[in-house]
Design a protein around this motif. Structure first.
Motif, PDB file in Angstrom:
ATOM      1  N   VAL A  36      38.537  42.253  52.880  1.00  0.00           N
ATOM      2  CA  VAL A  36      39.123  41.848  51.650  1.00  0.00           C
ATOM      3  C   VAL A  36      38.066  41.931  50.443  1.00  0.00           C
ATOM      4  O   VAL A  36      38.173  42.340  49.470  1.00  0.00           O
ATOM      5  CB  VAL A  36      39.769  40.549  51.768  1.00  0.00           C
ATOM      6  N   LEU A  37      36.838  41.097  50.794  1.00  0.00           N
ATOM      7  CA  LEU A  37      35.841  41.173  49.954  1.00  0.00           C
ATOM      8  C   LEU A  37      35.293  42.571  49.436  1.00  0.00           C
ATOM      9  O   LEU A  37      34.821  42.655  48.212  1.00  0.00           O
ATOM     10  CB  LEU A  37      34.428  40.174  50.459  1.00  0.00           C
ATOM     11  N   PHE A  39      37.125  45.301  49.498  1.00  0.00           N
ATOM     12  CA  PHE A  39      38.091  45.800  48.451  1.00  0.00           C
ATOM     13  C   PHE A  39      37.932  45.312  47.087  1.00  0.00           C
ATOM     14  O   PHE A  39      37.798  46.055  46.091  1.00  0.00           O
ATOM     15  CB  PHE A  39      39.470  45.486  48.951  1.00  0.00           C
ATOM     16  N   GLU A  40      37.737  43.819  47.118  1.00  0.00           N
ATOM     17  CA  GLU A  40      37.483  43.268  45.658  1.00  0.00           C
ATOM     18  C   GLU A  40      36.359  43.587  45.094  1.00  0.00           C
ATOM     19  O   GLU A  40      36.264  44.056  43.609  1.00  0.00           O
ATOM     20  CB  GLU A  40      37.542  41.755  45.780  1.00  0.00           C
ATOM     21  N   MET A  43      36.770  46.922  43.639  1.00  0.00           N
ATOM     22  CA  MET A  43      37.668  47.229  42.396  1.00  0.00           C
ATOM     23  C   MET A  43      36.691  46.703  41.158  1.00  0.00           C
ATOM     24  O   MET A  43      36.970  47.310  39.960  1.00  0.00           O
ATOM     25  CB  MET A  43      38.786  46.184  42.469  1.00  0.00           C
ATOM     26  N   LEU A  44      35.821  45.757  41.480  1.00  0.00           N
ATOM     27  CA  LEU A  44      34.853  45.218  40.221  1.00  0.00           C
ATOM     28  C   LEU A  44      34.014  46.584  39.751  1.00  0.00           C
ATOM     29  O   LEU A  44      33.743  46.761  38.404  1.00  0.00           O
ATOM     30  CB  LEU A  44      33.988  44.125  40.804  1.00  0.00           C
ATOM     31  N   LEU A  46      34.941  49.677  40.458  1.00  0.00           N
ATOM     32  CA  LEU A  46      35.610  50.771  39.574  1.00  0.00           C
ATOM     33  C   LEU A  46      35.776  49.995  37.739  1.00  0.00           C
ATOM     34  O   LEU A  46      35.946  50.736  36.818  1.00  0.00           O
ATOM     35  CB  LEU A  46      37.113  50.956  40.045  1.00  0.00           C
ATOM     36  N   ALA A  47      36.097  48.661  37.823  1.00  0.00           N
ATOM     37  CA  ALA A  47      36.439  47.939  36.496  1.00  0.00           C
ATOM     38  C   ALA A  47      34.949  48.290  35.463  1.00  0.00           C
ATOM     39  O   ALA A  47      35.445  48.225  34.246  1.00  0.00           O
ATOM     40  CB  ALA A  47      36.440  46.703  36.780  1.00  0.00           C
ATOM     41  N   ASP A  49      33.454  50.887  34.778  1.00  0.00           N
ATOM     42  CA  ASP A  49      33.542  52.181  34.274  1.00  0.00           C
ATOM     43  C   ASP A  49      34.956  52.828  33.831  1.00  0.00           C
ATOM     44  O   ASP A  49      35.463  53.482  34.780  1.00  0.00           O
ATOM     45  CB  ASP A  49      32.748  53.102  35.111  1.00  0.00           C
ATOM     46  N   PRO A  50      35.589  52.127  33.068  1.00  0.00           N
ATOM     47  CA  PRO A  50      36.950  52.517  32.609  1.00  0.00           C
ATOM     48  C   PRO A  50      37.143  54.258  32.359  1.00  0.00           C
ATOM     49  O   PRO A  50      36.293  54.660  31.619  1.00  0.00           O
ATOM     50  CB  PRO A  50      37.489  51.793  31.402  1.00  0.00           C
ATOM     51  N   GLN A  51      38.132  54.908  32.780  1.00  0.00           N
ATOM     52  CA  GLN A  51      38.366  56.112  32.709  1.00  0.00           C
ATOM     53  C   GLN A  51      39.423  56.367  31.543  1.00  0.00           C
ATOM     54  O   GLN A  51      40.547  56.307  31.932  1.00  0.00           O
ATOM     55  CB  GLN A  51      38.872  56.859  34.035  1.00  0.00           C
TER      56      GLN A  51
END
Lengths: 231, 399
Positions: A36-37, A39-40, A43-44, A46-47, A49-51
């Motif tokens: 779970v960590l 995955f989190e 996500m951070l 990916l966050a 560098d917003p596309q």
């Protein structure tokens, strides 16, 4: 009580009971935590560098402009009148200020959050004469030294204004050829990089502030006036 | 000499505070209290019928649509998510600069479910759903009172919650009641140390509202205050606590994944706040600025009122701290200060959306004479009627 119960009013086991996790469950719980960590964290990642497109980035992420896209009519500016540039005023809408200006509240000056900002102005269509645009401009912070700001109208560099921290009136003569047939004028100001209040130790605001614009005024060019007097 | 006097003063002060301190029950005790609790279901139903009946009567008398009013503002956003999902581009509000990304998915998902995929009237179903969730939340709230505040009046808690100022949000197509329900469920199960359930409830909490993420952080605060540095040793002994730590915010991360897929921006839920004029700053500066309106421009009531409510919230949070209800205090603190950092708007709504503030208020009311407590609840209910009337008139300051 656990061996460290003396450190707190009620010990861990008294407060939360003894662990009920069986020895063989332990690795599975730790494995699940790790998954779970992971995955989190991804996500951070990916966050970071917003596309997203430039409009989105400028409005939602950089907070560089008050407006997401140009909305609202560009009003016709009357010669000889002075206009306060504020949110809620005639020249405070997203039609005039959308590219780089930030106008947070009705009682605060409009300020640029980018080094290069564009204003959309409009004079009466068919005016057929040069005009003088005056602006009350200053640079952030109040004690900023004057630095040159390029004034570009419809892609043509017209002048440099030495803009410092104290509010001052600057004027530029716009020749008739640079005014579109519908009276619109696209005026770009290119100044030094904006400064965040946090960087100069004023407050915690991390968003940079560049030029501050208080007032716009238009009047006839003296050349036109002289010419007309001569006629 | 002065040091001795100061030290004595401190001792008297801490001693006088200590008398308010409460004992946390052991999980076994909590479990037996929870099982023995007699929930006043009749009072819960009566309180809801009476209060909602009065609100409905006001709407009918004022020729207003009760259902329309209860589904306005954020209710429209929730209905939008229910029917067409999350936006790909910003388009809402008058400037076309708002997306529905600020609204978390669990409540609209539930709305979609109870309207049978949008076939039933969402306004009516939404109002019924919110009230049904409130019934369960109040039942759980009474159980939590029995665990942590044995002997406290459940009836007072029920009528206070059902009628207090801003309680009309609990009848609106808003996610407040779902959040209350999940919050109480996780608080009860944490006290009973049913950690598997806590994982589920906190995951759902962070799928309901952004403030749901703070549950896990507040849990960490409680562990640190109670166990001090041994909290870390305990964490190693209890991997289920570690798992709660990562499962709690998982709802938010799942939502971020959806937003990344839809918009390309995993933090769109936060970035979109600028469309409502919210920008991260200093909460104390915002608070002082708002309070200063009482002196400089009292006619500008909105910021002054919102800041005053925030001050009340700080008082309630401190009151929870004095009682050593650390988890509740942590929840109150995060729920208050994070939104306060972005501005004063909707502060009362944030407060009423987090049940620990109402618990703190109930704790205060429990310390005054019974008749006075009920009188204060009645006064609050009357003030709420004025708010309800404004809500029907779509007063934007109530959003």
């Amino acid at each position: 009580m656990t061996q460290h119960s003396g450190l707190s009013e009620q010990g861990a086991e008294a407060l939360y009971a003894a662990p009920r996790i069986a020895h063989r469950q332990r690795p599975w719980l730790l494995l699940m935590t790790a998954i779970v960590l992971a995955f989190e964290l991804s996500m951070l990642w990916l966050a970071r560098d917003p596309q997203v497109d430039d409009h989105y980035r400028r409005y939602f992420i950089d907070h560089a402009t008050t407006c997401y896209r140009p909305i609202g009519e560009v009003p016709v500016i009357e010669m000889g009148n002075t206009y306060a540039v504020r949110k809620g005023e005639v020249l405070g809408n997203c039609g005039v200020l959308w590219a780089g200006f930030y106008s947070p509240k009705e009682d605060q000056a409009v300020s640029a959050r980018l080094a290069e900002v564009t204003l959309r102005l409009k004079v009466a269509p068919g005016l057929h004469q040069p005009v003088v645009v005056g602006m009350d401009l200053s640079r952030y912070p109040d004690n900023a030294e004057p630095l040159p700001v390029q004034v570009v109208v419809n892609g043509t560099l017209l002048t440099h204004w030495p803009v410092g921290g104290s509010k001052e009136r600057f004027e530029v003569d716009i020749p008739e050829r640079l005014i579109a047939s519908d009276g619109s004028i696209s005026m770009t100001l290119k100044g030094p990089p904006p400064i965040a209040p946090r960087d100069v130790g004023l407050n915690a605001n991390k968003f940079p502030i560049g030029l501050r614009l208080d007032v716009i005024a238009l009047h006839s060019s003296p050349r036109t006036t002289t010419q007309k007097a001569g006629e | 000499m002065n040091d001795t006097v100061a030290a004595a003063g401190r001792t008297v002060f801490t001693g006088s505070l200590r008398r308010f301190a409460t004992q946390t029950p052991t999980p076994q005790e909590a479990l037996s209290r929870a099982k023995a609790a007699r929930i006043p279901w009749l009072h819960i139903l009566l309180a809801l019928v009476v209060t909602r009946g009065v609100w409905l009567a006001i709407a009918v008398y004022g020729d207003q649509s009760y259902l329309h009013a209860m589904a306005q503002f954020d209710g429209s956003w929730f209905k939008g998510i229910m029917t067409r999902g999350y936006d790909i581009q910003a388009q809402g509000l008058s400037d076309g600069d708002a997306g529905n990304w600020a609204f978390f998915p669990l409540y609209p998902a539930l709305l979609w479910l109870v309207t049978l995929g949008g076939q039933l009237n969402p306004d009516l179903t939404g109002v019924l759903l919110s009230n049904a969730l409130l019934v369960v939340a109040l039942g759980l709230g009474c159980r939590y009172l029995a665990i942590t505040r044995p002997g406290a009046s459940m009836q007072l808690f029920v009528w206070l919650t059902a009628s207090m100022p801003y309680s009309f949000y609990f009848s609106a197509v808003y996610s407040e009641t779902l959040f209350w329900l999940l919050c109480f469920a996780s608080l009860i199960d944490w006290r009973c140390q049913r950690t598997g359930r806590v994982m589920l409830w906190t995951l759902l909490l962070s799928l309901t509202r952004a403030t749901g993420v703070f549950w896990v952080i507040a849990m960490g605060i409680e562990l640190l205050v109670r166990l001090r540095l041994f909290a870390f040793v305990e964490l190693w002994r209890r991997p289920d606590w570690l798992l709660i730590g990562v499962m709690g915010p998982l709802g938010l991360f799942l939502f971020m994944a959806v937003l990344y897929y839809q918009t390309g921006d995993a933090l769109a839920f936060s970035h979109v706040q600028i469309s409502w004029g919210r920008e991260m700053g200093n909460p104390f500066v915002n608070l002082i600025e708002g309070l200063s309106y009482w002196l400089t421009a009292p006619e500008t009531l909105r910021p002054a009122w919102q800041a005053s409510m925030a001050l009340v919230g700080i008082g309630l949070m401190a009151w929870l701290g004095v009682q050593r209800r650390w988890l509740e205090m942590g929840l109150a603190g995060f729920t208050l200060f994070v939104p306060l950092a972005t501005g004063l708007d909707a502060i009362p709504r944030y407060m009423i959306g987090m049940p620990v503030f109402v618990l703190a208020l109930h704790d205060l009311l429990s310390r005054v004479p019974r008749s006075l407590a009920w009188m204060l609840v009645a006064l609050g209910a009357i003030f709420n009627l004025w708010l309800v009337e404004n809500w029907y008139d779509a007063a934007f300051w109530l959003v």
